[in-house]
Design a protein around this motif. Structure first.
Motif: not given
Length: 113
Positions: A39, A41, A50, A53-54, A72, A80, A92, A95, A106-108
């Motif tokens: 994950l 930032n 965030v 999401v987790l 993060v 994660v 991925v 998310v 947000l990038q995964c």
């Protein structure tokens, strides 16, 4: 299967004969490669999003998710979870779609361990 020859004497004729014993060949299965889900930032996604999401996609408790969110935030990136390829790829995608639907950048990502 492998055949191991042994000598055996025929009781009636007294002659020696080769006799094979079959043994199972050992089969080794390799573990599939694992992939880290990361994950990243950004300066726009709210911290609580965030955490959500987790909790939702990685099954973390609120306390675990909060700690990882801080990692993060402070380090710029955090692992994660570690999964087989298909699972990592699915997480991925989930998310990224969830963040996009909620209009967060947000990038995964994932990378081979």
């Amino acid at each position: 299967m492998t055949k191991f020859p042994h000598r055996m004497q025929d009781m009636a004729s007294g002659e020696d004969h080769d006799v094979g014993i079959l043994t199972k060949k050992e089969v080794r299965t390799e573990r599939p490669p694992l992939y880290k889900v990361l994950l990243l930032n950004d300066d726009f996604t709210p911290m609580e999003f965030v955490v959500h999401v987790l909790e939702r996609f990685f099954g973390m408790s609120h306390a675990q998710a909060f700690e990882l969110m801080l990692t993060v935030h402070k380090k710029g990136v955090a692992v994660v979870g570690v999964f087989a390829f298909e699972i990592a790829e699915t997480k991925v995608g989930q998310v990224m779609e969830f963040a996009r639907r909620h209009q967060h950048p947000l990038q995964c990502t994932m990378e081979k361990e």
